[in-house]
Design an enzyme around this catalytic site. Structure first.
Site, PDB file in Angstrom:
ATOM      1  N   HIS A  64       0.790  -1.318  -0.147  1.00 12.45           N
ATOM      2  CA  HIS A  64      -0.172  -0.134   0.017  1.00 12.45           C
ATOM      3  C   HIS A  64       1.076   1.354   0.044  1.00 12.45           C
ATOM      4  O   HIS A  64       0.392   2.178   0.592  1.00 12.45           O
ATOM      5  CB  HIS A  64      -0.867  -0.032   1.438  1.00 12.45           C
ATOM      6  N   GLY A  74      -4.413 -12.547   9.146  1.00 14.59           N
ATOM      7  CA  GLY A  74      -3.622 -13.002  10.302  1.00 14.59           C
ATOM      8  C   GLY A  74      -2.398 -12.104  10.192  1.00 14.59           C
ATOM      9  O   GLY A  74      -2.055 -11.459   9.397  1.00 14.59           O
ATOM     10  N   GLY A  86       5.577  10.757  11.650  1.00 17.23           N
ATOM     11  CA  GLY A  86       4.137  11.261  10.707  1.00 17.23           C
ATOM     12  C   GLY A  86       3.000  10.945  11.778  1.00 17.23           C
ATOM     13  O   GLY A  86       1.880  11.238  11.503  1.00 17.23           O
ATOM     14  N   HIS A  90      -1.836   2.560   9.865  1.00 17.53           N
ATOM     15  CA  HIS A  90      -2.397   1.570   8.596  1.00 17.53           C
ATOM     16  C   HIS A  90      -2.960   0.318   9.506  1.00 17.53           C
ATOM     17  O   HIS A  90      -2.417  -0.255   9.959  1.00 17.53           O
ATOM     18  CB  HIS A  90      -1.491   1.139   7.798  1.00 17.53           C
ATOM     19  N   HIS A 114      -3.471  -0.043  20.990  1.00 19.54           N
ATOM     20  CA  HIS A 114      -2.167  -0.317  20.666  1.00 19.54           C
ATOM     21  C   HIS A 114      -1.483   0.550  19.767  1.00 19.54           C
ATOM     22  O   HIS A 114      -0.472   1.115  19.824  1.00 19.54           O
ATOM     23  CB  HIS A 114      -2.144  -1.766  20.427  1.00 19.54           C
ATOM     24  N   GLU A 115      -2.180   0.476  18.412  1.00 21.22           N
ATOM     25  CA  GLU A 115      -1.385   1.324  17.443  1.00 21.22           C
ATOM     26  C   GLU A 115      -1.378   2.842  17.856  1.00 21.22           C
ATOM     27  O   GLU A 115      -0.082   3.551  17.508  1.00 21.22           O
ATOM     28  CB  GLU A 115      -2.176   1.228  16.074  1.00 21.22           C
ATOM     29  N   HIS A 118       1.843   3.642  19.628  1.00 18.20           N
ATOM     30  CA  HIS A 118       2.859   3.869  18.749  1.00 18.20           C
ATOM     31  C   HIS A 118       2.831   5.128  18.336  1.00 18.20           C
ATOM     32  O   HIS A 118       3.865   6.102  18.141  1.00 18.20           O
ATOM     33  CB  HIS A 118       2.810   2.753  17.629  1.00 18.20           C
ATOM     34  N   HIS A 124       7.057  -1.073  21.860  1.00 15.80           N
ATOM     35  CA  HIS A 124       6.619  -2.233  22.402  1.00 15.80           C
ATOM     36  C   HIS A 124       6.958  -2.506  23.855  1.00 15.80           C
ATOM     37  O   HIS A 124       8.077  -2.175  24.360  1.00 15.80           O
ATOM     38  CB  HIS A 124       6.806  -3.418  21.596  1.00 15.80           C
TER      39      HIS A 124
HETATM   40  C1  LIG Z   1       6.218  -5.664  13.809  1.00 15.68           C
HETATM   41  C2  LIG Z   1       4.808  -4.939  13.639  1.00 15.68           C
HETATM   42  C3  LIG Z   1       4.698  -4.345  12.416  1.00 15.68           C
HETATM   43  C4  LIG Z   1       3.852  -6.076  14.262  1.00 15.68           C
HETATM   44  C5  LIG Z   1       2.392  -5.186  14.398  1.00 15.68           C
HETATM   45  C6  LIG Z   1       2.559  -4.328  15.515  1.00 15.68           C
HETATM   46  O1  LIG Z   1       3.111  -4.556  16.380  1.00 15.68           O
HETATM   47  N1  LIG Z   1       1.852  -3.217  15.027  1.00 15.68           N
HETATM   48  O2  LIG Z   1       1.720  -2.268  15.972  1.00 15.68           O
HETATM   49  C7  LIG Z   1       1.458  -6.251  14.332  1.00 15.68           C
HETATM   50  O3  LIG Z   1       0.508  -6.337  14.001  1.00 15.68           O
HETATM   51  N2  LIG Z   1       1.734  -7.351  15.553  1.00 15.68           N
HETATM   52  C8  LIG Z   1       0.548  -8.074  15.883  1.00 15.68           C
HETATM   53  C9  LIG Z   1       1.121  -9.300  16.097  1.00 15.68           C
HETATM   54  C10 LIG Z   1       0.115 -10.290  16.033  1.00 15.68           C
HETATM   55  N3  LIG Z   1      -0.214 -10.574  15.119  1.00 15.68           N
HETATM   56  O4  LIG Z   1      -0.093 -10.957  17.114  1.00 15.68           O
HETATM   57  C11 LIG Z   1      -0.402  -7.579  16.752  1.00 15.68           C
HETATM   58  O5  LIG Z   1      -1.222  -8.179  17.032  1.00 15.68           O
HETATM   59  N4  LIG Z   1      -0.158  -6.222  17.199  1.00 15.68           N
HETATM   60  C12 LIG Z   1      -1.145  -5.316  17.595  1.00 15.68           C
HETATM   61  C13 LIG Z   1      -1.668  -5.519  18.848  1.00 15.68           C
HETATM   62  C14 LIG Z   1      -2.941  -5.194  19.058  1.00 15.68           C
HETATM   63  C15 LIG Z   1      -3.678  -5.061  20.325  1.00 15.68           C
HETATM   64  C16 LIG Z   1      -2.973  -5.510  21.498  1.00 15.68           C
HETATM   65  C17 LIG Z   1      -1.634  -5.968  21.142  1.00 15.68           C
HETATM   66  N5  LIG Z   1      -0.928  -6.214  22.397  1.00 15.68           N
HETATM   67  C18 LIG Z   1      -1.072  -5.958  20.084  1.00 15.68           C
HETATM   68 CA   LIG Z   2      -2.464  -9.291   8.213  1.00 14.96          CA
HETATM   69 ZN   LIG Z   3       2.706  -2.727  17.976  1.00 16.52          ZN
END
Ligand SMILES: CC(C)C[C@H](C(=O)NO)C(=O)N[C@@H](CC(N)=O)C(=O)NCc1cccc(N)c1
Ligand SMILES: [Ca+2]
Ligand SMILES: [Zn+2]
Length: 158
Positions: A64, A74, A86, A90, A114-115, A118, A124
């Site tokens: 994207h 997933g 910025g 996404h 969570h996002e 950041h 993290h």
């Molecule tokens: C290296 C990063 C781009 C990984 C990405 C992430 O941390 N984004 O913030 C991510 O989507 N991580 C997944 C890992 C996973 N598939 O379990 C996640 O669930 N992160 C978002 C999240 C949402 C809610 C709670 C928590 N603790 C973490």
């Molecule tokens: Ca995905």
């Molecule tokens: Zn994260």
């Protein structure tokens, strides 16, 4: 890393999810920003005009236009940029986003909190149970920040 120079931050949803109503998306995004407002001096305003906002939010699939293409259902659920980069967020539009407390589908509020952490400058956390813990652990009915999250945001914004 990094922080916003002002405490009043604007956001705009530029592209909505294909599988969730706009009104439900707006509501859960607002709820996630409100959660951070409760534990910090920050306030958030949604921009509905075409005018640029501080945090731009969009639901994207696959490649994207940034260096981090999404990976289908997933795996990666979303990614966010730190304030210095910025602050945009996404979400992977190939996930099944829901506003319900669901075991199968992905709860938008929980991922958005969570996002947005950041986007506000938080990395993290190593603490299991913290919102900023790297892994989504499903959504429960009564959301609560972990002290680690609160320490994190207050360290940056006081
Ligand atoms: C290296 C990063 C781009 C990984 C990405 C992430 O941390 N984004 O913030 C991510 O989507 N991580 C997944 C890992 C996973 N598939 O379990 C996640 O669930 N992160 C978002 C999240 C949402 C809610 C709670 C928590 N603790 C973490
Ligand atoms: Ca995905
Ligand atoms: Zn994260």
């Amino acid at each position: 890393g990094s922080k916003w120079p002002e405490l009043k931050i604007t956001y705009r949803i530029t592209k909505y999810p294909s599988g969730l109503k706009k009104s439900k998306t707006d509501k859960d995004v607002k709820k996630a920003f409100d959660a951070w407002s409760e534990v910090s001096p920050l306030s958030f305003v949604q921009k509905t005009s075409r005018k640029q906002a501080d945090i731009e939010i969009s639901f994207e699939s696959g490649d994207h236009g940034d260096e981090d293409p999404f990976d289908g259902p997933g795996g990666i659920l979303a990614h966010a940029y730190f304030p210095a980069d910025g602050g945009d967020v996404h979400f992977d539009d190939d996930e099944i986003w829901t506003v319900k407390i669901s075991s199968q589908n992905i709860n938008l509020f929980r991922v958005a909190v969570h996002e947005f952490g950041h986007s506000l400058g938080l990395e993290h956390s190593k603490v299991r149970g913290a919102v900023m813990y790297p892994f989504y652990t499903g959504a429960d009915s009564d959301f609560q920040f972990h002290p680690d999250d609160i320490n994190g945001i207050q360290t940056i914004y006081g």
